[in-house]
Design a protein around this motif. Structure first.
Motif, PDB file in Angstrom:
ATOM      1  N   ASN A 157       8.619   7.805  -6.435  1.00 15.06           N
ATOM      2  CA  ASN A 157       7.183   7.991  -6.227  1.00 15.06           C
ATOM      3  C   ASN A 157       6.517   6.613  -6.214  1.00 15.06           C
ATOM      4  O   ASN A 157       7.168   5.592  -6.424  1.00 15.06           O
ATOM      5  N   GLY A 158       5.231   6.587  -5.945  1.00 16.79           N
ATOM      6  CA  GLY A 158       4.526   5.318  -5.830  1.00 16.79           C
ATOM      7  C   GLY A 158       4.562   4.454  -7.074  1.00 16.79           C
ATOM      8  O   GLY A 158       4.646   3.227  -6.988  1.00 16.79           O
ATOM      9  N   LEU A 159       4.522   5.077  -8.257  1.00 15.74           N
ATOM     10  CA  LEU A 159       4.578   4.296  -9.493  1.00 15.74           C
ATOM     11  C   LEU A 159       5.953   3.681  -9.703  1.00 15.74           C
ATOM     12  O   LEU A 159       6.068   2.521 -10.123  1.00 15.74           O
ATOM     13  N   GLU A 160       6.989   4.446  -9.401  1.00 17.46           N
ATOM     14  CA  GLU A 160       8.350   3.917  -9.526  1.00 17.46           C
ATOM     15  C   GLU A 160       8.580   2.780  -8.527  1.00 17.46           C
ATOM     16  O   GLU A 160       9.180   1.760  -8.863  1.00 17.46           O
ATOM     17  N   LEU A 161       8.086   2.977  -7.314  1.00 13.06           N
ATOM     18  CA  LEU A 161       8.189   1.927  -6.305  1.00 13.06           C
ATOM     19  C   LEU A 161       7.458   0.671  -6.768  1.00 13.06           C
ATOM     20  O   LEU A 161       7.980  -0.443  -6.651  1.00 13.06           O
ATOM     21  N   PRO A 174       0.188  -7.936  -4.846  1.00 12.88           N
ATOM     22  CA  PRO A 174      -0.842  -6.924  -5.099  1.00 12.88           C
ATOM     23  C   PRO A 174      -0.363  -5.561  -4.591  1.00 12.88           C
ATOM     24  O   PRO A 174       0.263  -5.476  -3.519  1.00 12.88           O
ATOM     25  N   ILE A 175      -0.661  -4.516  -5.356  1.00 14.52           N
ATOM     26  CA  ILE A 175      -0.225  -3.164  -5.005  1.00 14.52           C
ATOM     27  C   ILE A 175      -1.428  -2.233  -5.106  1.00 14.52           C
ATOM     28  O   ILE A 175      -2.152  -2.239  -6.106  1.00 14.52           O
ATOM     29  N   LEU A 176      -1.598  -1.422  -4.057  1.00 10.94           N
ATOM     30  CA  LEU A 176      -2.664  -0.428  -4.020  1.00 10.94           C
ATOM     31  C   LEU A 176      -2.018   0.945  -3.880  1.00 10.94           C
ATOM     32  O   LEU A 176      -1.250   1.184  -2.958  1.00 10.94           O
ATOM     33  N   LEU A 177      -2.319   1.820  -4.818  1.00 12.34           N
ATOM     34  CA  LEU A 177      -1.775   3.166  -4.837  1.00 12.34           C
ATOM     35  C   LEU A 177      -2.728   4.107  -4.103  1.00 12.34           C
ATOM     36  O   LEU A 177      -3.927   4.112  -4.366  1.00 12.34           O
ATOM     37  N   ASP A 181      -2.206   1.279 -14.447  1.00 11.07           N
ATOM     38  CA  ASP A 181      -3.374   0.410 -14.311  1.00 11.07           C
ATOM     39  C   ASP A 181      -3.501  -0.093 -12.877  1.00 11.07           C
ATOM     40  O   ASP A 181      -4.358  -0.911 -12.575  1.00 11.07           O
ATOM     41  N   LEU A 182      -2.656   0.431 -11.986  1.00  8.37           N
ATOM     42  CA  LEU A 182      -2.746   0.037 -10.583  1.00  8.37           C
ATOM     43  C   LEU A 182      -4.060   0.519  -9.983  1.00  8.37           C
ATOM     44  O   LEU A 182      -4.511   1.630 -10.268  1.00  8.37           O
ATOM     45  N   PRO A 183      -4.658  -0.295  -9.147  1.00 14.14           N
ATOM     46  CA  PRO A 183      -5.846   0.180  -8.436  1.00 14.14           C
ATOM     47  C   PRO A 183      -5.458   1.320  -7.503  1.00 14.14           C
ATOM     48  O   PRO A 183      -4.350   1.341  -6.965  1.00 14.14           O
ATOM     49  N   LEU A 207       0.880  -1.168   0.000  1.00 19.60           N
ATOM     50  CA  LEU A 207       0.000   0.000   0.000  1.00 19.60           C
ATOM     51  C   LEU A 207       0.915   1.215   0.000  1.00 19.60           C
ATOM     52  O   LEU A 207       1.597   1.476   0.977  1.00 19.60           O
ATOM     53  N   THR A 208       0.977   1.933  -1.134  1.00 19.39           N
ATOM     54  CA  THR A 208       1.944   3.022  -1.237  1.00 19.39           C
ATOM     55  C   THR A 208       1.309   4.343  -1.645  1.00 19.39           C
ATOM     56  O   THR A 208       0.416   4.382  -2.497  1.00 19.39           O
ATOM     57  N   ASP A 209       1.817   5.395  -1.020  1.00 19.92           N
ATOM     58  CA  ASP A 209       1.461   6.752  -1.417  1.00 19.92           C
ATOM     59  C   ASP A 209       2.022   6.997  -2.816  1.00 19.92           C
ATOM     60  O   ASP A 209       3.018   6.392  -3.212  1.00 19.92           O
ATOM     61  N   PHE A 210       1.395   7.892  -3.557  1.00 19.14           N
ATOM     62  CA  PHE A 210       1.924   8.241  -4.875  1.00 19.14           C
ATOM     63  C   PHE A 210       3.022   9.283  -4.754  1.00 19.14           C
ATOM     64  O   PHE A 210       4.135   9.092  -5.236  1.00 19.14           O
ATOM     65  N   ALA A 211       2.729  10.410  -4.120  1.00 21.08           N
ATOM     66  CA  ALA A 211       3.644  11.551  -4.092  1.00 21.08           C
ATOM     67  C   ALA A 211       4.608  11.436  -2.915  1.00 21.08           C
ATOM     68  O   ALA A 211       4.225  11.677  -1.774  1.00 21.08           O
TER      69      ALA A 211
END
Length: 122
Positions: free
Chosen positions: A64-68, A80-83, A97-99, A55-59
């Motif tokens: 950032n969350g997408l890079e992570l 499973p990854i939740l942004l 396409d991450l939830p 479960l990762t923050d974006f900013a």
């Protein structure tokens, strides 16, 4: 004491938000592992400890969350990854396409997202 049903790695550079997220996860019956950076998360993911969901923050500064998420998938392809984001749309033309779940998040919404993600993996 109730046995946690999932071990969830939560990543947010804002300590207070991370504490609140972990408390919510624990209220839902899960075990929360709190870290404040993508690098810390990757170090845990590179180990062999059980982690059922990221479960990762974006900013965040640094990764950032997408890079992570991209680097996490290289280490654990089925994780499973939740942004988590406070943005209606991701900034800078970022696409994924991450939830996603918005901040602030309600406990019920978080529980539903977790159930969907873990159920999709099973």
């Amino acid at each position: 004491m109730i046995e946690p049903s999932l071990t969830i790695l939560t990543v947010d550079d804002d300590v207070l938000i991370n504490i609140g997220t972990a408390a919510t996860l624990e209220d839902l019956g899960h075990r929360a592992l709190e870290v404040s950076s993508g690098d810390e998360a990757l170090a845990l993911l590179a180990g062999d400890g059980p982690i059922d969901l990221l479960l990762t923050d974006f900013a965040m500064p640094g990764l950032n969350g997408l890079e992570l998420a991209e680097r996490a998938r290289a280490l654990r392809p089925d994780l499973p990854i939740l942004l988590v984001t406070g943005y209606g749309e991701l900034p800078g033309g970022a696409e994924t396409d991450l939830p996603r779940i918005g901040k602030p998040m309600r406990s019920q919404d978080l529980a539903e997202q977790i159930a969907l993600l873990v159920g999709a993996r099973a």
